[in-house]
Design a protein around this motif. Sequence first.
Motif, mmCIF file in Angstrom:
data_model
loop_
_atom_site.group_PDB
_atom_site.id
_atom_site.type_symbol
_atom_site.label_atom_id
_atom_site.label_comp_id
_atom_site.label_asym_id
_atom_site.label_seq_id
_atom_site.Cartn_x
_atom_site.Cartn_y
_atom_site.Cartn_z
ATOM 1 N N ASN A 100 0.852 -1.282 -0.090
ATOM 2 C CA ASN A 100 -0.160 0.072 0.249
ATOM 3 C C ASN A 100 0.773 1.112 0.121
ATOM 4 O O ASN A 100 1.154 1.783 1.031
ATOM 5 C CB ASN A 100 -0.955 -0.066 1.314
ATOM 6 N N TRP A 101 1.301 1.609 -1.291
ATOM 7 C CA TRP A 101 2.177 2.694 -1.323
ATOM 8 C C TRP A 101 1.664 4.141 -0.659
ATOM 9 O O TRP A 101 2.552 4.917 -0.276
ATOM 10 C CB TRP A 101 2.679 2.994 -2.685
ATOM 11 N N ASP A 102 0.235 4.160 -0.882
ATOM 12 C CA ASP A 102 -0.335 5.457 -0.333
ATOM 13 C C ASP A 102 -0.037 5.762 0.979
ATOM 14 O O ASP A 102 -0.144 6.901 1.895
ATOM 15 C CB ASP A 102 -1.557 5.496 -0.737
ATOM 16 N N VAL A 155 2.979 8.134 2.323
ATOM 17 C CA VAL A 155 2.714 9.494 2.330
ATOM 18 C C VAL A 155 2.297 10.060 3.677
ATOM 19 O O VAL A 155 2.952 10.888 4.049
ATOM 20 C CB VAL A 155 1.527 9.839 1.288
ATOM 21 N N GLU A 191 5.494 13.896 -0.047
ATOM 22 C CA GLU A 191 4.374 14.455 -0.848
ATOM 23 C C GLU A 191 3.837 13.482 -1.686
ATOM 24 O O GLU A 191 4.867 12.537 -2.071
ATOM 25 C CB GLU A 191 4.772 15.771 -1.574
ATOM 26 N N ARG A 192 2.576 13.456 -2.332
ATOM 27 C CA ARG A 192 2.169 12.538 -3.021
ATOM 28 C C ARG A 192 2.962 12.548 -4.508
ATOM 29 O O ARG A 192 3.290 11.425 -5.111
ATOM 30 C CB ARG A 192 0.678 12.744 -3.570
ATOM 31 N N ASP A 193 3.397 13.872 -4.842
ATOM 32 C CA ASP A 193 4.185 13.725 -6.184
ATOM 33 C C ASP A 193 5.443 13.199 -5.982
ATOM 34 O O ASP A 193 6.201 12.762 -7.066
ATOM 35 C CB ASP A 193 4.283 15.095 -6.862
ATOM 36 N N GLN A 194 6.201 13.117 -4.752
ATOM 37 C CA GLN A 194 7.447 12.567 -4.636
ATOM 38 C C GLN A 194 7.303 11.185 -4.488
ATOM 39 O O GLN A 194 8.172 10.427 -5.156
ATOM 40 C CB GLN A 194 8.001 13.127 -3.133
ATOM 41 N N LEU A 195 6.211 10.504 -3.842
ATOM 42 C CA LEU A 195 5.972 9.171 -3.984
ATOM 43 C C LEU A 195 5.637 8.807 -5.456
ATOM 44 O O LEU A 195 6.130 7.771 -5.957
ATOM 45 C CB LEU A 195 4.519 8.922 -3.109
ATOM 46 N N GLN A 196 5.012 9.633 -6.382
ATOM 47 C CA GLN A 196 4.815 9.026 -7.810
ATOM 48 C C GLN A 196 6.401 9.041 -8.345
ATOM 49 O O GLN A 196 6.606 8.315 -9.211
ATOM 50 C CB GLN A 196 3.971 10.285 -8.587
#
Length: 364
Positions: free
Chosen positions: A63-65, A68, A74-79
């Motif tokens: 569950n990568w979310d 965060v 940040e979500r864009d950093q995770l992406q």
Amino acid sequence: MFRFSNWVSGTKFNGVTEREQRYAHHMARAAWYGARIILEQVSPESRPIFDFILELHRACSGNWDAIVGQVGMERDQLQQFLTYAATFLSNVGNHYGSGDQNLGFLSDTTQSSYYPGDPVSEEEITMVSRILEQNSILPENTRIRRANNSADDSEVLVASVQRDDDASRIRTFPTPGLKGVIRLIRGDHSSALGNICNELTQAANFAANDTQVDFLRKYAESFQTGSLNTPNGFETGTRHRALTSRASTEDGFKNVIISNRMATESRALQYPFIDPSEAETFIKHKFPAYHWLVVLHELLGHGTGQMMVETEEGKHNFDIDNPPISPLTGKPMPALTATVWGSIRMILAHASSASEALKTSLTC
């Protein structure tokens, strides 16, 4: 966002017999263990990065979310991380390339896991390759390392399950001028190869025919001993039907196009640097361009001409006094004083880099 194509889906896997499932299972596990050897060959840092990605996946249960909120990312950093991880895992290493990984000779701007330890000179590599050749030892599963506290001694590390821990079992060869020795030491990647041999042995129990059994047993024996050219070794195994293709010691004419994989890749969203106004045109022509690029690579790169080599000391496979004339330059063709791929892999790495860089630029 990178998408992993689920071409080995549960539906397709369930469409084969249980025996075929078990065969594929053990072959896949063998490949999984082999991936760790590839990682170590790509770069010194590739395997730790690989382990980090897997451990992070385990820690968040996929569950990568959840990451965060846990680490303040940040979500864009995770992406961005997931994009990197997807590229790394699909390439099996942190040096992106299509085809060869292009691990060339060490320099101030390059690195190579083919030569661990202290720097090894080009002259040393050529000398060691020549001595291996003279003793009918294929270099494709070897690495060269300078011996500790010696400027004249070299060690050739042979990938095998069997280990030469006892000094009395290590084969030695004198260097020219008797200034030093070359030690042939088996046991490189021993643990991973042991796991591979176990999986290949298990796969043989579910093989479809005697040819598959024979091929798997020859591979396993070769990985056990580290010998590629024995009657039951790796080269003999390549003469039987296999699931994958290997390049440098493949017996006969190598010309492979894995069209279903190419088609799957063409549907993946792997064009982050294309302007949106050009995306439709790019998508339309990407697969045909890539297809013809591979066709020409296979036919012209692998299927034409003959390498002009010195087959042994003072002997050539062509008339050295009257060599063929190049149709491009009108001058005599130059000869490579090498007899096996391992002796010239350093030379070809630089030419290969240019070729693969062109292919990557056309397909990324």
